[in-house]
Design a protein around this motif. Sequence first.
Motif, short mmCIF file in Angstrom:
data_model
loop_
_atom_site.label_atom_id
_atom_site.label_comp_id
_atom_site.label_asym_id
_atom_site.label_seq_id
_atom_site.Cartn_x
_atom_site.Cartn_y
_atom_site.Cartn_z
N ALA A 35 35.84 21.46 13.47
CA ALA A 35 36.16 22.73 12.82
C ALA A 35 37.50 22.71 12.07
O ALA A 35 38.05 23.77 11.78
CB ALA A 35 36.16 23.86 13.85
N SER A 36 38.01 21.54 11.73
CA SER A 36 39.28 21.51 10.99
C SER A 36 39.07 21.62 9.48
O SER A 36 40.04 21.66 8.72
CB SER A 36 40.06 20.22 11.32
OG SER A 36 39.29 19.08 11.00
N SER A 37 37.81 21.68 9.04
CA SER A 37 37.52 21.87 7.62
C SER A 37 36.07 22.32 7.47
O SER A 37 35.30 22.35 8.44
CB SER A 37 37.75 20.57 6.82
OG SER A 37 36.81 19.59 7.20
N GLY A 38 35.71 22.68 6.25
CA GLY A 38 34.33 22.94 5.90
C GLY A 38 33.64 24.06 6.67
O GLY A 38 34.23 25.10 6.97
N ILE A 39 32.36 23.84 6.98
CA ILE A 39 31.54 24.86 7.64
C ILE A 39 32.08 25.21 9.02
O ILE A 39 32.09 26.38 9.42
CB ILE A 39 30.07 24.39 7.73
CG1 ILE A 39 29.47 24.28 6.32
CG2 ILE A 39 29.25 25.34 8.59
CD1 ILE A 39 28.10 23.63 6.27
N GLY A 40 32.55 24.21 9.77
CA GLY A 40 33.10 24.46 11.09
C GLY A 40 34.31 25.37 11.05
O GLY A 40 34.43 26.32 11.83
N TYR A 41 35.22 25.08 10.13
CA TYR A 41 36.44 25.89 9.95
C TYR A 41 36.07 27.33 9.60
O TYR A 41 36.55 28.29 10.23
CB TYR A 41 37.28 25.28 8.82
CG TYR A 41 38.64 25.89 8.59
CD1 TYR A 41 38.78 27.18 8.08
CD2 TYR A 41 39.80 25.16 8.84
CE1 TYR A 41 40.04 27.74 7.86
CE2 TYR A 41 41.06 25.70 8.62
CZ TYR A 41 41.17 26.99 8.11
OH TYR A 41 42.42 27.53 7.89
N ASN A 59 39.28 15.77 14.67
CA ASN A 59 39.55 14.36 14.89
C ASN A 59 40.84 13.94 14.20
O ASN A 59 41.89 13.90 14.81
CB ASN A 59 38.36 13.52 14.41
CG ASN A 59 38.54 12.03 14.69
OD1 ASN A 59 39.43 11.64 15.44
ND2 ASN A 59 37.71 11.21 14.09
N THR A 60 40.79 13.70 12.88
CA THR A 60 41.98 13.21 12.18
C THR A 60 42.71 14.29 11.39
O THR A 60 43.87 14.11 11.02
CB THR A 60 41.58 12.07 11.21
OG1 THR A 60 40.60 12.57 10.29
CG2 THR A 60 40.99 10.89 11.97
N ASN A 61 42.06 15.39 11.13
CA ASN A 61 42.63 16.42 10.27
C ASN A 61 43.50 17.41 11.08
O ASN A 61 43.12 18.57 11.28
CB ASN A 61 41.52 17.16 9.52
CG ASN A 61 42.06 18.11 8.46
OD1 ASN A 61 43.28 18.21 8.23
ND2 ASN A 61 41.16 18.81 7.79
N LYS A 62 44.65 16.94 11.50
CA LYS A 62 45.54 17.78 12.31
C LYS A 62 46.04 18.98 11.51
O LYS A 62 46.16 20.09 12.04
CB LYS A 62 46.73 16.95 12.80
CG LYS A 62 47.66 17.72 13.74
CD LYS A 62 48.79 16.83 14.23
CE LYS A 62 49.71 17.62 15.15
NZ LYS A 62 50.85 16.79 15.64
N LYS A 63 46.32 18.76 10.22
CA LYS A 63 46.81 19.85 9.38
C LYS A 63 45.79 20.97 9.30
O LYS A 63 46.13 22.16 9.41
CB LYS A 63 47.13 19.32 7.98
CG LYS A 63 47.68 20.40 7.05
CD LYS A 63 48.00 19.83 5.67
CE LYS A 63 48.52 20.92 4.73
NZ LYS A 63 48.79 20.38 3.37
N GLY A 64 44.52 20.60 9.12
CA GLY A 64 43.46 21.61 9.06
C GLY A 64 43.34 22.38 10.37
O GLY A 64 43.13 23.60 10.37
N ALA A 65 43.47 21.66 11.49
CA ALA A 65 43.40 22.30 12.80
C ALA A 65 44.55 23.29 12.98
O ALA A 65 44.35 24.41 13.47
CB ALA A 65 43.44 21.24 13.90
N GLU A 66 45.73 22.90 12.56
CA GLU A 66 46.90 23.78 12.69
C GLU A 66 46.74 25.02 11.81
O GLU A 66 47.13 26.13 12.20
CB GLU A 66 48.17 23.01 12.32
CG GLU A 66 48.55 21.96 13.35
CD GLU A 66 49.70 21.07 12.90
OE1 GLU A 66 50.00 21.07 11.68
OE2 GLU A 66 50.27 20.38 13.75
N GLU A 67 46.16 24.85 10.62
CA GLU A 67 45.95 25.99 9.72
C GLU A 67 44.93 26.96 10.31
O GLU A 67 45.10 28.18 10.21
CB GLU A 67 45.48 25.48 8.36
CG GLU A 67 46.58 24.79 7.55
CD GLU A 67 46.06 24.17 6.27
OE1 GLU A 67 44.83 24.18 6.06
OE2 GLU A 67 46.89 23.66 5.48
N LEU A 68 43.88 26.42 10.93
CA LEU A 68 42.88 27.29 11.54
C LEU A 68 43.48 28.07 12.71
O LEU A 68 43.23 29.28 12.84
CB LEU A 68 41.68 26.46 12.02
CG LEU A 68 40.57 27.24 12.72
CD1 LEU A 68 40.04 28.37 11.84
CD2 LEU A 68 39.43 26.30 13.13
N ILE A 69 44.26 27.41 13.54
CA ILE A 69 44.93 28.11 14.65
C ILE A 69 45.80 29.24 14.12
O ILE A 69 45.78 30.37 14.64
CB ILE A 69 45.78 27.12 15.48
CG1 ILE A 69 44.87 26.17 16.25
CG2 ILE A 69 46.71 27.86 16.44
CD1 ILE A 69 45.61 25.03 16.93
#
Length: 284
Positions: A35-41, A59-69
């Motif tokens: 869920a760090s990008s795309g449909i999951g996000y 997995n590798t997209n820490k920046k995307g995960a942080e933005e979602l949080i």
Amino acid sequence: MKFFYIIFSFIIIFSSYCSFADVNFKGKKVLITGASSGIGYATALELSKHGADIVFTYNTNKKGAEELIKEIKAHNGKVKAIKFDFAYENEKDIEKLINDAVSFLSGLDILINNAGIVDRTSSLNITNKELKNIFQINCHAPFILSKYFINYQLKTQQNKPLLEEDLPRIITVTSLSIHHTKKNMILYEASKSALLKLFENLSVEFARNVVITMVSPGSTLTEINRNYPDVHNTPKEQRAKRVPSGVVYEPTDMAKAIINILQLPGAHGSEIILGGGRHLSDAF
């Protein structure tokens, strides 16, 4: 029959643009993979806006995960990100993922199997490692994750049969591509096809305990698609010409459709194709 499927896709997707006044996932506890990008996000964010508590993997997209949080916490949502590589984690790790989600959320109502990869290696160049890797991520991992999700539900439902509207849910994201054979997509199409059959069977076996639905998106501008030259270099308007609806969808469109699907009665074992009718078109 083709006309029916096109109209059904329209109903699901475009009903998503109607008022969400009656949508309420308050208190629902959700685990979403990838869920760090795309449909999951987009799905995690949309569910949280409607009151759901979220645990998601990346997995590798820490920046995307942080933005979602950050986005979820901006409207006071409860959220936790777990770094998880489905290519290398074993069954015990996957079981622990379910247990960690249950512990953080104090329960678990919805599992969305979204994590996946694409491999466009031509058939004669496929290595054993590539074959194992894509089936591990796209097929094995969501099945094992769902197995432990169902085990958890069976334990919580002991001597407490639920009405259908109260049943927990699994949504597994497959792909429109399983309905068409495309050059250099053998690994992706085979792994997603196997995934579909696994979850169709699970949906029959556990229909009294969990509502299991498969969602097959197509023509969606996700990161997994944007990274390939044939997609990246093709203007959106040109891609839209291949779709009967004339629309190339965004992840937010799929997220809203998934929220509608989570509220559908009787959706056991259904594969809901969300591609604007493209799987029925000669211009696939």
